[in-house]
Design an enzyme around this catalytic site. Structure first.
Site: not given
Length: 184
Positions: A12, A15-18, A39
């Site tokens: 995603g 900032s989608a929440g993964k 990351d």
């Protein structure tokens, strides 16, 4: 032979929440799942390559009259991402179950090829653009415009095994749905 490793690939926009979903999923799976973050691999590069044409370059552009931040992987960045995917395959080869937190810009084909002997569950983590941009601004650790650039690219041409929408469900609920869907 031991059972194949299970890999939940969360894809995603930033900032989608993964990451939040991955942590919640780790807390509720029957067996231990390691959380592998893209990351973390990019952070392995020397600092001077963090915004460098040979590493990972963030470039401000204008698309459709709006400022966006494009991401380009140079030689070292591309090798780092390739190494990450091969590291994931090596970990799966040891029988480790994994939750991979990724922003796919080139599709899922390499993962499907590398993990063909394992159980790969590709999950789209979806969120409307306006919410992504609001989260991006609120976080303070993201380049504003990155979500807009990624939005039309991250999910392009990917057939998901399952999808969750973090605008309508909290990370814990998304994790429970993923666990139930794949019997984790």
């Amino acid at each position: 032979m031991a059972r194949p490793a299970r890999i939940v690939l969360l894809n995603g926009v930033g900032s989608a929440g993964k990451t939040s979903i991955a942590r919640e999923l780790q807390a509720i799976t029957v067996d231990p799942f390691l959380h592998v973050q893209m990351d973390a691999f990019l952070d392995m590069m020397p600092e001077r390559y963090q915004s460098h044409p040979d590493g990972i370059l963030f470039e401000t552009l204008v698309e459709n009259g709006r400022n966006v931040v494009a991401v380009r992987a140079g030689a070292l960045g591309a090798l780092t991402l390739k190494g990450m995917r091969r590291s994931i395959a090596a970990m799966a080869g040891q029988g480790l179950d994994l939750i991979v937190d990724e922003v796919l810009l080139g599709g899922v084909g390499e993962y499907r090829r590398l993990l063909a002997r394992h159980d790969l569950f590709v999950v789209g983590v979806l969120t409307p653009l306006d919410i992504l941009e609001s989260r991006e601004r609120a976080r303070g650790d993201r380049l504003v415009g990155l979500a807009r650039w990624q939005f039309d690219r991250v999910h392009k041409n990917i057939a998901y095994d399952f999808e969750v929408d973090t605008s309508t469900a909290e990370p814990a609920a998304c994790a429970r749905r993923i666990k139930s869907r794949f019997g984790l």
